[in-house]
Design a protein around this motif. Structure first.
Motif, mmCIF file in Angstrom:
data_model
loop_
_atom_site.group_PDB
_atom_site.id
_atom_site.type_symbol
_atom_site.label_atom_id
_atom_site.label_comp_id
_atom_site.label_asym_id
_atom_site.label_seq_id
_atom_site.Cartn_x
_atom_site.Cartn_y
_atom_site.Cartn_z
ATOM 1 N N THR A 41 0.804 -1.227 0.000
ATOM 2 C CA THR A 41 0.000 0.000 0.000
ATOM 3 C C THR A 41 0.834 1.272 0.000
ATOM 4 N N THR A 42 2.140 1.167 0.175
ATOM 5 C CA THR A 42 3.004 2.353 0.080
ATOM 6 C C THR A 42 3.399 2.645 -1.363
ATOM 7 N N GLU A 43 3.085 1.725 -2.271
ATOM 8 C CA GLU A 43 3.440 1.877 -3.682
ATOM 9 C C GLU A 43 2.295 2.558 -4.435
ATOM 10 N N PRO A 44 2.624 3.280 -5.509
ATOM 11 C CA PRO A 44 1.570 3.941 -6.294
ATOM 12 C C PRO A 44 0.577 2.926 -6.868
ATOM 13 N N ARG A 45 -0.645 3.372 -7.014
ATOM 14 C CA ARG A 45 -1.686 2.506 -7.597
ATOM 15 C C ARG A 45 -1.292 2.079 -9.004
ATOM 16 N N GLY A 46 -1.553 0.829 -9.303
ATOM 17 C CA GLY A 46 -1.315 0.298 -10.635
ATOM 18 C C GLY A 46 0.135 0.181 -11.046
ATOM 19 N N SER A 47 1.055 0.178 -10.096
ATOM 20 C CA SER A 47 2.475 0.219 -10.450
ATOM 21 C C SER A 47 3.259 -1.049 -10.140
ATOM 22 N N LEU A 48 2.714 -1.923 -9.340
ATOM 23 C CA LEU A 48 3.499 -2.990 -8.727
ATOM 24 C C LEU A 48 3.462 -4.301 -9.500
ATOM 25 N N LEU A 49 4.640 -4.879 -9.689
ATOM 26 C CA LEU A 49 4.771 -6.247 -10.184
ATOM 27 C C LEU A 49 5.044 -7.110 -8.946
ATOM 28 N N ILE A 50 4.197 -8.105 -8.708
ATOM 29 C CA ILE A 50 4.348 -8.956 -7.523
ATOM 30 C C ILE A 50 4.525 -10.402 -7.951
ATOM 31 N N LEU A 51 5.520 -11.035 -7.356
ATOM 32 C CA LEU A 51 5.756 -12.458 -7.541
ATOM 33 C C LEU A 51 5.592 -13.139 -6.190
#
Length: 133
Positions: A41-51
């Motif tokens: 939730t500290t990352e900008p919306r729509g920006s995160l690649l998660i593995l």
């Protein structure tokens, strides 16, 4: 434990948030999933690649409930996600997580395949944006 289980890694010049649940018991997976939103939730919306790598992980119903909640918090911040899952998470649990979080959960047999999926899709989008019409 969580500091090394949730961390950013680089793959082909792209920043990926690795959620490493490999060989964890249900209690450990729950602990990781409960703290994950504080990273996401500290990352900008729509920006995160998660593995998320669940190789060798064990889950139970309580673990699935925790993962479901975390997946909902993650959704607005995701650009794309990929999960490494073998036969260790029953399909009924995967379906419950998908349904509750209203997310696609692309799964792969290896971490390398999942990372390639995350960055290749991202690179295709970048190339499309850069191509003249």
């Amino acid at each position: 434990m969580n500091g090394d289980r949730i961390r950013f890694i680089d793959h082909r010049g792209k920043r990926i948030l690795l959620v490493d649940c490999t060989d964890c018991d249900p209690r450990q997976v729950r602990a990781i999933s409960e703290i994950l939103p504080s990273y996401v939730t500290t990352e900008p919306r729509g920006s995160l690649l998660i593995l998320a790598d669940f190789t060798g992980a064990q889950v139970d119903r309580a673990t699935v409930e925790s993962i479901k909640k975390s997946a909902v918090y993650d959704r607005p911040h995701l650009k794309r996600s990929a999960w490494v899952v073998k036969d260790n998470i029953p399909q009924v649990f995967m379906n419950a997580i998908r349904s509750f979080s209203v997310r696609e959960l692309p799964t792969f047999p290896t971490r390398e395949q999942a990372m390639s999926y995350l960055v290749e899709e991202d690179q295709e989008e970048t190339q499309e944006l850069a191509s003249p019409a």
